[in-house]
Design a protein around this motif. Sequence first.
Motif, PDB file in Angstrom:
ATOM      1  N   VAL A   1       5.200   4.811  -8.238  1.00  0.00           N
ATOM      2  CA  VAL A   1       4.494   5.943  -8.860  1.00  0.00           C
ATOM      3  C   VAL A   1       5.495   6.597  -9.806  1.00  0.00           C
ATOM      4  O   VAL A   1       6.445   7.247  -9.376  1.00  0.00           O
ATOM      5  N   ILE A   2       5.291   6.368 -11.093  1.00  0.00           N
ATOM      6  CA  ILE A   2       6.253   6.808 -12.100  1.00  0.00           C
ATOM      7  C   ILE A   2       5.875   8.198 -12.609  1.00  0.00           C
ATOM      8  O   ILE A   2       4.728   8.429 -13.012  1.00  0.00           O
ATOM      9  N   ILE A   3       6.830   9.120 -12.562  1.00  0.00           N
ATOM     10  CA  ILE A   3       6.602  10.484 -13.058  1.00  0.00           C
ATOM     11  C   ILE A   3       7.442  10.685 -14.314  1.00  0.00           C
ATOM     12  O   ILE A   3       8.666  10.552 -14.274  1.00  0.00           O
ATOM     13  N   GLU A   4       6.789  10.976 -15.417  1.00  0.00           N
ATOM     14  CA  GLU A   4       7.494  11.139 -16.688  1.00  0.00           C
ATOM     15  C   GLU A   4       8.249  12.472 -16.735  1.00  0.00           C
ATOM     16  O   GLU A   4       7.667  13.535 -16.534  1.00  0.00           O
TER      17      GLU A   4
ATOM     18  N   GLY B   1       0.798  -1.225   0.000  1.00  0.00           N
ATOM     19  CA  GLY B   1       0.000   0.000   0.000  1.00  0.00           C
ATOM     20  C   GLY B   1       0.826   1.269   0.000  1.00  0.00           C
ATOM     21  O   GLY B   1       0.337   2.341  -0.367  1.00  0.00           O
ATOM     22  N   ASP B   2       2.098   1.160   0.414  1.00  0.00           N
ATOM     23  CA  ASP B   2       2.974   2.337   0.362  1.00  0.00           C
ATOM     24  C   ASP B   2       3.284   2.682  -1.090  1.00  0.00           C
ATOM     25  O   ASP B   2       3.311   1.808  -1.971  1.00  0.00           O
ATOM     26  N   GLU B   3       3.560   3.961  -1.331  1.00  0.00           N
ATOM     27  CA  GLU B   3       3.898   4.422  -2.674  1.00  0.00           C
ATOM     28  C   GLU B   3       5.348   4.897  -2.726  1.00  0.00           C
ATOM     29  O   GLU B   3       5.854   5.499  -1.769  1.00  0.00           O
TER      30      GLU B   3
ATOM     31  N   ALA C   1       2.824  17.298  -6.780  1.00  0.00           N
ATOM     32  CA  ALA C   1       1.560  16.710  -7.253  1.00  0.00           C
ATOM     33  C   ALA C   1       1.506  15.202  -7.029  1.00  0.00           C
ATOM     34  O   ALA C   1       0.412  14.629  -6.885  1.00  0.00           O
ATOM     35  N   ALA C   2       2.666  14.556  -6.989  1.00  0.00           N
ATOM     36  CA  ALA C   2       2.705  13.091  -6.870  1.00  0.00           C
ATOM     37  C   ALA C   2       2.610  12.606  -5.428  1.00  0.00           C
ATOM     38  O   ALA C   2       2.254  11.450  -5.178  1.00  0.00           O
ATOM     39  N   ILE C   3       2.931  13.465  -4.470  1.00  0.00           N
ATOM     40  CA  ILE C   3       2.941  13.050  -3.061  1.00  0.00           C
ATOM     41  C   ILE C   3       1.521  12.915  -2.533  1.00  0.00           C
ATOM     42  O   ILE C   3       0.686  13.812  -2.691  1.00  0.00           O
TER      43      ILE C   3
ATOM     44  N   ILE D   1      11.963  -3.469  -7.659  1.00  0.00           N
ATOM     45  CA  ILE D   1      12.312  -3.639  -6.243  1.00  0.00           C
ATOM     46  C   ILE D   1      11.162  -3.160  -5.350  1.00  0.00           C
ATOM     47  O   ILE D   1      10.813  -3.803  -4.354  1.00  0.00           O
ATOM     48  N   ALA D   2      10.546  -2.046  -5.720  1.00  0.00           N
ATOM     49  CA  ALA D   2       9.383  -1.556  -4.965  1.00  0.00           C
ATOM     50  C   ALA D   2       8.261  -2.583  -4.988  1.00  0.00           C
ATOM     51  O   ALA D   2       7.610  -2.848  -3.962  1.00  0.00           O
ATOM     52  N   LEU D   3       8.032  -3.208  -6.152  1.00  0.00           N
ATOM     53  CA  LEU D   3       6.974  -4.220  -6.275  1.00  0.00           C
ATOM     54  C   LEU D   3       7.259  -5.439  -5.403  1.00  0.00           C
ATOM     55  O   LEU D   3       6.353  -5.993  -4.774  1.00  0.00           O
TER      56      LEU D   3
END
Length: 403
Positions: free
Chosen positions: A144-147, A119-121, A163-165, A135-137
């Motif tokens: 959370v991928i930011i282009e 559940g953590d991002e 915006a991503a937080i 590794i996160a998976l």
Amino acid sequence: MESSAITLSLRVQAIKESPTLAITAKAAKYKAEGRDIIGLAAGEPDFDTPQHIKDAAKKAIDAGFTKYTPVAGIPGLKKAIVAKFKNENGFDYALNEVIVGVGGKQCIFNLALAVLNPGDEVIIPAPYWVSYADIALVAGAKPVIIECGIEQGFKLLPAQLEAAITPQTKLFMINSPSNPTGAVYTLEELHALGEVLKHHPQVLVATDDMYEHVNLTGAKFYNILNAAPELKPRCIVLNGVSKAYSMTGWRIGYAAGPAYIIKAMEILQSQSTSNPTSISQVAAQAALEGSQDCITPMVTAFRERHDYVVKRFNQIPGLKCLAAGGAFYAFPDARAAIHNLHQAGKISAANDLALSEYLLETEGVAVVPGSAFGADGYFRISFATSMENLTISLDRIEKALTF
């Protein structure tokens, strides 16, 4: 014999094999079959490990230094790491705030397993090093991928970070100099990101500095802690000897951060690999404590190759390539070339996977598709190879894209 009743874990089904290793393996297979292949996929220096480092390892073997060591690293190496951080980066760490791992990858893996829950991002700017998301998976978290495309110099903007937080954000990964783009954040850019992070005390920061010494511009290297020292209680600094000292196969990485996180990483390591190889630790200590002059000829060669590669790519139809600040990669935007090839019927799909396959099959050049790094439409080459190989391979790429 396979049994249909036995299934693999959801954990391993959620991740994929490292694309760079897979492409390198395919190129090696073709080469073994006698095909004329030039591999530009592997991310390791083409220089030998410096002699004084090898001599230290040989001496350790002859002295019988072949037994278990403390899990988190031998005291001499940990002291050398503490001194490196103090002298080169201006950071003060105690010995219990430092851990030595089996390569930088294990340090990142242990960090993720130590701090992340389902559940953590994890915020990861793209293009990103291939292993961050997987590794996160494995840790049960959500990447959370930011282009951050070529239009913004492959660097994360503060507004994008803000915006991503979310309340679920646990970790932010930053890699400078970057693999795959070679992008390097300035002190001002890091300060602006630090300002955002100051307002979100629940977010840990992991800074991967593995390419710190592969400096292509001569500009001073800055880490996010140089720009925002108040983040130190929740920042983990990751580094290693692989790239700076051409020691990829020795498998020594290290990390520094809050003692409770480092201790958790040590506990995990004690149940997985135990200590890093005793001989490699002695070699790494020699690398950090010895003369740093061995880095200079390598970086000089990388700069020359970088300038050649970037210039050539920008002359090839359909490609656009930015100059890098560090590391030994070029990451051209190939979207126009992909469009042209697809329109001409030379590739069946309009994506970078098809382009990479086309370059390998028709011209014998192995590159890594940008989608492996979260950036479709690009590809990565390593210029950690001879100028002769680069000249031939770029001639081949130009031939493949000119019609």
